[in-house]
Design a protein around this motif. Structure first.
Motif, PDB file in Angstrom:
ATOM      1  N   GLU A 130      28.920  37.189  46.455  1.00 27.69           N
ATOM      2  CA  GLU A 130      29.726  36.485  47.464  1.00 27.69           C
ATOM      3  C   GLU A 130      30.250  35.203  46.839  1.00 27.69           C
ATOM      4  OE1 GLU A 130      30.307  37.847  50.489  1.00 27.69           O
ATOM      5  OE2 GLU A 130      29.124  39.557  49.787  1.00 27.69           O
ATOM      6  N   VAL A 131      31.433  35.296  46.221  1.00 26.95           N
ATOM      7  CA  VAL A 131      31.951  34.142  45.476  1.00 26.95           C
ATOM      8  C   VAL A 131      33.292  33.669  46.043  1.00 26.95           C
ATOM      9  CG1 VAL A 131      30.686  34.621  43.347  1.00 26.95           C
ATOM     10  CG2 VAL A 131      32.910  35.725  43.737  1.00 26.95           C
ATOM     11  N   GLY A 132      33.479  33.893  47.340  1.00 26.08           N
ATOM     12  CA  GLY A 132      34.674  33.373  47.997  1.00 26.08           C
ATOM     13  C   GLY A 132      35.935  34.146  47.678  1.00 26.08           C
ATOM     14  N   GLY A 133      35.785  35.409  47.295  1.00 25.40           N
ATOM     15  CA  GLY A 133      36.968  36.247  47.095  1.00 25.40           C
ATOM     16  C   GLY A 133      37.634  36.100  45.752  1.00 25.40           C
ATOM     17  N   VAL A 134      37.069  35.281  44.879  1.00 22.46           N
ATOM     18  CA  VAL A 134      37.719  35.125  43.575  1.00 22.46           C
ATOM     19  C   VAL A 134      37.443  36.340  42.701  1.00 22.46           C
ATOM     20  CG1 VAL A 134      37.663  32.607  43.632  1.00 22.46           C
ATOM     21  CG2 VAL A 134      35.773  33.860  42.559  1.00 22.46           C
ATOM     22  N   VAL A 135      38.331  36.579  41.760  1.00 23.05           N
ATOM     23  CA  VAL A 135      38.130  37.664  40.798  1.00 23.05           C
ATOM     24  C   VAL A 135      38.164  37.084  39.390  1.00 23.05           C
ATOM     25  CG1 VAL A 135      39.123  39.463  42.262  1.00 23.05           C
ATOM     26  CG2 VAL A 135      40.606  38.186  40.704  1.00 23.05           C
ATOM     27  N   LEU A 136      37.565  37.794  38.484  1.00 27.62           N
ATOM     28  CA  LEU A 136      37.613  37.394  37.082  1.00 27.62           C
ATOM     29  C   LEU A 136      38.998  37.716  36.530  1.00 27.62           C
ATOM     30  CD1 LEU A 136      36.091  36.494  34.463  1.00 27.62           C
ATOM     31  CD2 LEU A 136      35.594  38.918  34.099  1.00 27.62           C
ATOM     32  N   MET A 137      39.626  36.761  35.859  1.00 17.99           N
ATOM     33  CA  MET A 137      40.898  37.027  35.178  1.00 17.99           C
ATOM     34  C   MET A 137      40.724  36.722  33.704  1.00 17.99           C
ATOM     35  SD  MET A 137      43.802  35.624  37.785  1.00 17.99           S
ATOM     36  CE  MET A 137      45.141  36.300  36.819  1.00 17.99           C
ATOM     37  N   ARG A 138      41.500  37.432  32.889  1.00 19.14           N
ATOM     38  CA  ARG A 138      41.349  37.269  31.436  1.00 19.14           C
ATOM     39  C   ARG A 138      42.691  37.463  30.775  1.00 19.14           C
ATOM     40  NH1 ARG A 138      37.122  41.197  29.631  1.00 19.14           N
ATOM     41  NH2 ARG A 138      35.692  39.544  30.217  1.00 19.14           N
ATOM     42  N   LYS A 139      42.943  36.687  29.748  1.00 16.01           N
ATOM     43  CA  LYS A 139      44.131  36.900  28.910  1.00 16.01           C
ATOM     44  C   LYS A 139      43.668  36.984  27.470  1.00 16.01           C
ATOM     45  CE  LYS A 139      48.200  34.384  27.253  1.00 16.01           C
ATOM     46  NZ  LYS A 139      48.792  35.565  26.663  1.00 16.01           N
ATOM     47  N   GLU A 140      44.083  38.047  26.806  1.00 23.93           N
ATOM     48  CA  GLU A 140      43.760  38.157  25.387  1.00 23.93           C
ATOM     49  C   GLU A 140      44.596  37.126  24.636  1.00 23.93           C
ATOM     50  OE1 GLU A 140      41.347  40.055  24.269  1.00 23.93           O
ATOM     51  OE2 GLU A 140      41.035  41.186  26.127  1.00 23.93           O
ATOM     52  N   ASN A 141      43.969  36.330  23.799  1.00 23.23           N
ATOM     53  CA  ASN A 141      44.674  35.277  23.091  1.00 23.23           C
ATOM     54  C   ASN A 141      45.672  35.880  22.100  1.00 23.23           C
ATOM     55  OD1 ASN A 141      45.348  32.703  22.448  1.00 23.23           O
ATOM     56  ND2 ASN A 141      43.488  32.245  21.296  1.00 23.23           N
ATOM     57  N   GLY A 142      46.883  35.368  22.113  1.00 23.20           N
ATOM     58  CA  GLY A 142      47.902  35.877  21.192  1.00 23.20           C
ATOM     59  C   GLY A 142      48.793  36.933  21.806  1.00 23.20           C
ATOM     60  N   GLU A 143      48.550  37.287  23.093  1.00 21.89           N
ATOM     61  CA  GLU A 143      49.401  38.320  23.720  1.00 21.89           C
ATOM     62  C   GLU A 143      50.290  37.672  24.756  1.00 21.89           C
ATOM     63  OE1 GLU A 143      46.932  41.463  25.207  1.00 21.89           O
ATOM     64  OE2 GLU A 143      46.215  41.955  23.211  1.00 21.89           O
TER      65      GLU A 143
END
Ligand SMILES: CC(C)(COP(=O)(O)OP(=O)(O)OC[C@H]1O[C@@H](n2cnc3c(N)ncnc32)[C@H](O)[C@@H]1OP(=O)(O)O)[C@@H](O)C(=O)NCCC(=O)NCCS
Length: 143
Positions: A130-143
């Motif tokens: 229960e983390v307030g609806g947040v999701v994990l986001m990620r960006k591969e570096n260099g893309e």
């Protein structure tokens, strides 16, 4: 004297233990590609290191690390126990050490990410999805 090992908790790694950590990483799908030189840098750059080793041989059998700003967040990474030492409570002992560490007592939130199958495991220590609806986001570096 029993052949069964006794374990000790450590907060820094010797060079042989860094190599043993590299071996632990190599056996997991999410860390199998890590190179030894990168593992050395990872250790240098992680302020809070938690290891468990065999008291006699000093072999590293469990590991976790924490990145933190010291006040708001502490992110727990790389909780890993050697395959031949699982289900003995060592993962739990690592988490206890993390959560009780004097240097982390002022931090407001501990966080980690894991597979859904491990949610019940971490819930034992009070972690919640229960983390307030947040999701994990990620960006591969260099893309
Ligand atoms: C997850 C892990 C750290 C647990 O360490 P451990 O020392 O074996 O665990 P403990 O002895 O403290 O606890 C054992 C309990 O965890 C449960 N457990 C362990 N791995 C599990 C998994 N992958 N899925 C679901 N439950 C799991 C066991 O079923 C056992 O439950 P029980 O107490 O009801 O019998 C260890 O299995 C491991 O290193 N896994 C591979 C690396 C990994 O995926 N790490 C998690 C990164 S988020």
């Amino acid at each position: 004297m029993s052949d069964w090992p006794e374990f000790e908790t450590i907060q820094s790694l010797t060079d042989p233990q860094v190599i043993q950590l590299h071996e632990l990483y190599r056996s997991e799908w999410w860390s199998g590609g890590r190179r030894l030189e990168d593992v050395r840098r990872l250790i240098e750059n992680s302020r809070f290191i938690f290891g468990i080793c065999d008291s006699r041989s000093k072999r590293l059998v469990a590991f976790a690390r924490v990145l933190t700003d010291g006040i708001f967040k502490a992110l727990i990474f790389d909780v890993i126990v050697a395959q031949d030492f699982r289900d003995l409570g060592l993962g739990g002992r690592l988490l206890d050490s993390v959560l009780a560490h004097p240097g982390l007592q002022g931090v407001k939130q501990f966080e980690l990410y894991c597979l859904p199958e491990l949610v019940p495991y971490y819930e034992r220590w009070g972690f919640s999805t229960e983390v307030g609806g947040v999701v994990l986001m990620r960006k591969e570096n260099g893309e």
